[in-house]
Motif scaffolding. Structure first.
Motif, PDB file in Angstrom:
ATOM      1  N   ILE A 274      -5.096 -26.688  -2.939  1.00 26.30           N
ATOM      2  CA  ILE A 274      -5.121 -24.887  -4.007  1.00 26.30           C
ATOM      3  C   ILE A 274      -4.790 -26.015  -5.673  1.00 26.30           C
ATOM      4  O   ILE A 274      -4.976 -25.723  -7.136  1.00 26.30           O
ATOM      5  N   ASN A 275      -2.934 -26.742  -5.936  1.00 25.34           N
ATOM      6  CA  ASN A 275      -2.692 -27.912  -6.325  1.00 25.34           C
ATOM      7  C   ASN A 275      -4.334 -28.420  -7.253  1.00 25.34           C
ATOM      8  O   ASN A 275      -3.957 -28.217  -8.715  1.00 25.34           O
ATOM      9  N   LEU A 276      -4.587 -29.273  -6.778  1.00 26.98           N
ATOM     10  CA  LEU A 276      -5.989 -30.187  -7.140  1.00 26.98           C
ATOM     11  C   LEU A 276      -6.531 -29.333  -7.457  1.00 26.98           C
ATOM     12  O   LEU A 276      -7.358 -30.093  -8.852  1.00 26.98           O
ATOM     13  N   LEU A 277      -7.134 -28.005  -6.924  1.00 27.12           N
ATOM     14  CA  LEU A 277      -7.743 -27.486  -7.778  1.00 27.12           C
ATOM     15  C   LEU A 277      -7.688 -27.074  -9.474  1.00 27.12           C
ATOM     16  O   LEU A 277      -8.244 -26.110  -9.744  1.00 27.12           O
ATOM     17  N   GLY A 278      -6.572 -26.585  -9.797  1.00 26.97           N
ATOM     18  CA  GLY A 278      -6.192 -26.303 -10.450  1.00 26.97           C
ATOM     19  C   GLY A 278      -5.489 -24.563 -10.561  1.00 26.97           C
ATOM     20  O   GLY A 278      -4.936 -23.961 -11.844  1.00 26.97           O
ATOM     21  N   LEU A 279      -5.307 -23.897  -9.373  1.00 32.24           N
ATOM     22  CA  LEU A 279      -4.995 -22.676  -9.470  1.00 32.24           C
ATOM     23  C   LEU A 279      -3.297 -22.655  -9.490  1.00 32.24           C
ATOM     24  O   LEU A 279      -2.751 -23.480  -8.261  1.00 32.24           O
ATOM     25  N   GLU A 280      -2.295 -22.394 -10.385  1.00 28.55           N
ATOM     26  CA  GLU A 280      -1.253 -22.461 -10.171  1.00 28.55           C
ATOM     27  C   GLU A 280      -0.045 -21.144  -9.285  1.00 28.55           C
ATOM     28  O   GLU A 280       0.942 -21.065  -8.903  1.00 28.55           O
ATOM     29  N   THR A 281      -0.699 -19.840 -10.048  1.00 28.52           N
ATOM     30  CA  THR A 281      -0.718 -18.828  -9.511  1.00 28.52           C
ATOM     31  C   THR A 281      -1.328 -17.519  -9.411  1.00 28.52           C
ATOM     32  O   THR A 281      -2.392 -17.532 -10.249  1.00 28.52           O
ATOM     33  N   GLY A 282      -1.343 -17.048  -8.267  1.00 30.87           N
ATOM     34  CA  GLY A 282      -2.722 -16.587  -7.804  1.00 30.87           C
ATOM     35  C   GLY A 282      -2.821 -16.220  -6.104  1.00 30.87           C
ATOM     36  O   GLY A 282      -2.100 -16.380  -5.531  1.00 30.87           O
ATOM     37  N   ILE A 283      -3.899 -15.417  -5.536  1.00 30.70           N
ATOM     38  CA  ILE A 283      -3.948 -15.848  -4.128  1.00 30.70           C
ATOM     39  C   ILE A 283      -5.688 -16.032  -3.608  1.00 30.70           C
ATOM     40  O   ILE A 283      -5.835 -16.822  -4.907  1.00 30.70           O
ATOM     41  N   PHE A 284      -5.704 -16.430  -2.536  1.00 37.74           N
ATOM     42  CA  PHE A 284      -6.327 -17.956  -2.313  1.00 37.74           C
ATOM     43  C   PHE A 284      -7.042 -17.452  -0.734  1.00 37.74           C
ATOM     44  O   PHE A 284      -6.363 -16.860  -0.176  1.00 37.74           O
ATOM     45  N   HIS A 285      -9.081 -17.708  -0.682  1.00 37.71           N
ATOM     46  CA  HIS A 285      -8.871 -17.981   0.649  1.00 37.71           C
ATOM     47  C   HIS A 285      -9.526 -19.049   0.924  1.00 37.71           C
ATOM     48  O   HIS A 285     -11.041 -19.572   0.308  1.00 37.71           O
ATOM     49  N   LEU A 286      -9.631 -19.762   1.400  1.00 37.06           N
ATOM     50  CA  LEU A 286      -9.692 -21.211   1.953  1.00 37.06           C
ATOM     51  C   LEU A 286     -10.431 -21.357   3.293  1.00 37.06           C
ATOM     52  O   LEU A 286      -9.639 -20.528   4.318  1.00 37.06           O
ATOM     53  N   GLU A 287     -11.413 -22.446   3.512  1.00 35.71           N
ATOM     54  CA  GLU A 287     -11.946 -22.105   4.567  1.00 35.71           C
ATOM     55  C   GLU A 287     -12.048 -23.702   5.321  1.00 35.71           C
ATOM     56  O   GLU A 287     -12.307 -24.462   4.409  1.00 35.71           O
TER      57      GLU A 287
ATOM     58  N   PHE B  16     -11.930 -30.136   4.491  1.00 37.02           N
ATOM     59  CA  PHE B  16     -11.775 -28.978   3.123  1.00 37.02           C
ATOM     60  C   PHE B  16     -13.769 -28.498   2.922  1.00 37.02           C
ATOM     61  O   PHE B  16     -14.205 -29.202   3.600  1.00 37.02           O
ATOM     62  N   LEU B  17     -13.606 -27.166   3.547  1.00 38.56           N
ATOM     63  CA  LEU B  17     -15.196 -26.393   3.592  1.00 38.56           C
ATOM     64  C   LEU B  17     -15.236 -25.868   2.607  1.00 38.56           C
ATOM     65  O   LEU B  17     -16.750 -26.117   1.270  1.00 38.56           O
ATOM     66  N   GLU B  18     -14.626 -24.614   1.735  1.00 39.86           N
ATOM     67  CA  GLU B  18     -14.923 -24.373   0.669  1.00 39.86           C
ATOM     68  C   GLU B  18     -13.750 -23.305   0.351  1.00 39.86           C
ATOM     69  O   GLU B  18     -13.109 -23.092   1.131  1.00 39.86           O
ATOM     70  N   VAL B  19     -12.989 -22.652  -1.001  1.00 43.82           N
ATOM     71  CA  VAL B  19     -12.536 -22.171  -1.719  1.00 43.82           C
ATOM     72  C   VAL B  19     -12.566 -21.128  -2.300  1.00 43.82           C
ATOM     73  O   VAL B  19     -13.679 -21.040  -3.072  1.00 43.82           O
ATOM     74  N   GLY B  20     -12.134 -19.782  -2.781  1.00 42.08           N
ATOM     75  CA  GLY B  20     -12.184 -19.020  -3.747  1.00 42.08           C
ATOM     76  C   GLY B  20     -10.779 -18.625  -4.421  1.00 42.08           C
ATOM     77  O   GLY B  20      -9.768 -18.499  -3.046  1.00 42.08           O
TER      78      GLY B  20
END
Length: 401
Positions: free
Chosen positions: A246-259, A269-273
């Motif tokens: 999540i840090n590499l992808l650039g989201l500092e604050t929020g929620i995530f769904h990672l597969e 890693f498969l994908e993320v939202g």
């Protein structure tokens, strides 16, 4: 504040009227026809634009410009759906509105950008290419099976698996627009989803769950289930992996769904939202841990403070989704109940007489079930429901046909 809400959901899944004070802020809704259903009977907002295409930059720019002409500025742009995040990021960047930028949105929506963001890190991800016109070069360095999937999309829609080079070429030739697809190597192993909350680059909450069957299986007509992992060591590995990704992808604050895939005891890693997971993930986490992912998601997009009163429990939970039948459209004439199962929290089934159209996804399907309790009981009940739940349908009578 002047707040634009982009909405395509017809129900109260995200109940904006409750989430934000409409009398103290100027609220501008931009919806498609389906999203307009949410606003029926509701008041308090300033402007409502109904548009045909929520992804059109030109159309949404016109809406934004109208709001700016009347109110001087836009302070926040809210987009809760996966399908609206990219346009929202574009608009924030163009109009200098605080929140997720266009580039960060790309990292969480476009599967090529996701993997590029991880390049050079120690996180593993599948080999891939988005040059399907020269797929032969990729095949020289990748082994079958290979996966063809849309660069932008969710729920495994449009995903195809090729076991041979002939199958691969057939799949590629059948695509209307090859530029919208990527090809990546197939990684074997169980698939997990990791759902969490990040605040200023630190993980505040995270839980990993194991799929029973896959999202692709669901698209092909099989039940899809998930159960929260009870192994604390594996949960720690999920948390560490998620924080790095999540840090590499650039989201500092929020929620995530990672597969991720567990391949030979290595997480891949498969994908993320950068949004809530589908199925019953939101009610599951709210039921078990007293955390409302939708409320947190909304507040993080609003850049408002939020608090977590997490319920600590040794219990786990799981859910089950039954896809629509293959013979759609069809009318529901019968379904049985799973209420006898000990860990069942609720079951949501289509009303008798409902016409299933094949477009219900994870929500308007043949049945949704949530379970909670001891791991062995939950797992047993999920499998019992898969084996014993029945739905009977018939072809509907089409008036005028």
């Amino acid at each position: 504040m002047n707040i634009v809400i982009i909405n395509r959901w017809s129900d109260n899944f995200a109940d904006y009227i409750k989430l934000i004070n409409h009398s103290e802020n100027n609220i501008f809704y931009v919806t498609n026809k389906n999203g307009s259903v949410y606003l029926q009977g509701k008041t308090g907002y300033s402007i409502h634009f109904e548009v045909d295409d929520l992804t059109s930059e030109t159309v949404l720019e016109e809406c934004i410009n109208t709001c700016i002409e009347k109110f001087g500025r836009i302070d926040r742009i809210i987009a809760m759906s996966e399908y609206d995040m990219l346009i929202a990021g574009y608009l924030r960047t163009k109009y200098k509105v605080s929140g997720m930028s266009h580039q960060t949105a790309l990292n969480f929506v476009n599967k090529i950008h996701m993997k590029k963001a991880l390049y050079g890190s120690d996180l593993k991800y599948p080999k891939y290419t988005d040059n399907l016109n020269n797929i032969e070069d990729f095949c020289e360095n990748a082994s079958f099976p290979l996966v063809i999937k849309p660069k932008i999309g969710a729920s495994s829609k449009g995903v195809r698996i090729a076991e041979t080079s002939n199958e691969l070429m057939m799949h590629i030739m059948s695509l209307d627009n090859k530029e919208q697809y990527e090809c990546e190597e197939y990684i074997s192993g169980p698939i997990f989803h990791i759902d969490g909350i990040i605040f200023e680059k630190e993980i505040l909450f995270v839980k990993g769950s194991k799929y029973i069957n896959t999202c692709l299986d669901y698209e092909r007509g099989k039940p899809l289930a998930s159960i929260i992992v009870s192994d604390n060591d594996l949960q720690t590995r999920f948390k560490n992996f998620a924080k790095k990704a999540i840090n590499l992808l650039g989201l500092e604050t929020g929620i995530f769904h990672l597969e991720v895939i567990l391949n030979n005891d290595e997480l891949v890693f498969l994908e993320v939202g950068a949004r809530q997971g589908g199925g019953e993930i939101v009610p599951e986490i709210k039921h078990l841990y007293n955390i409302d992912l939708i409320e947190v998601f909304f507040k993080t997009q609003m850049l408002l403070p939020f608090s977590l009163n997490e319920n600590k429990t040794s219990l786990i939970a799981g859910f089950l989704l039954i896809p629509e039948p293959k013979n759609v459209p069809c009318k529901v004439t019968f379904h049985n109940s799973m209420e006898h199962l000990k860990s069942l929290v609720y079951e949501v089934k289509p009303d008798i007489g409902t016409v299933l159209t094949g477009s219900g996804g994870y929500y308007f399907n043949s049945g949704r079930f949530l379970f909670s309790g001891q791991e062995e009981q939950v797992l047993n009940d999920i499998h019992q429901a898969i084996e014993n739940y029945r739905i009977i349908t018939e072809k509907p009578i089409l008036i005028g046909k």
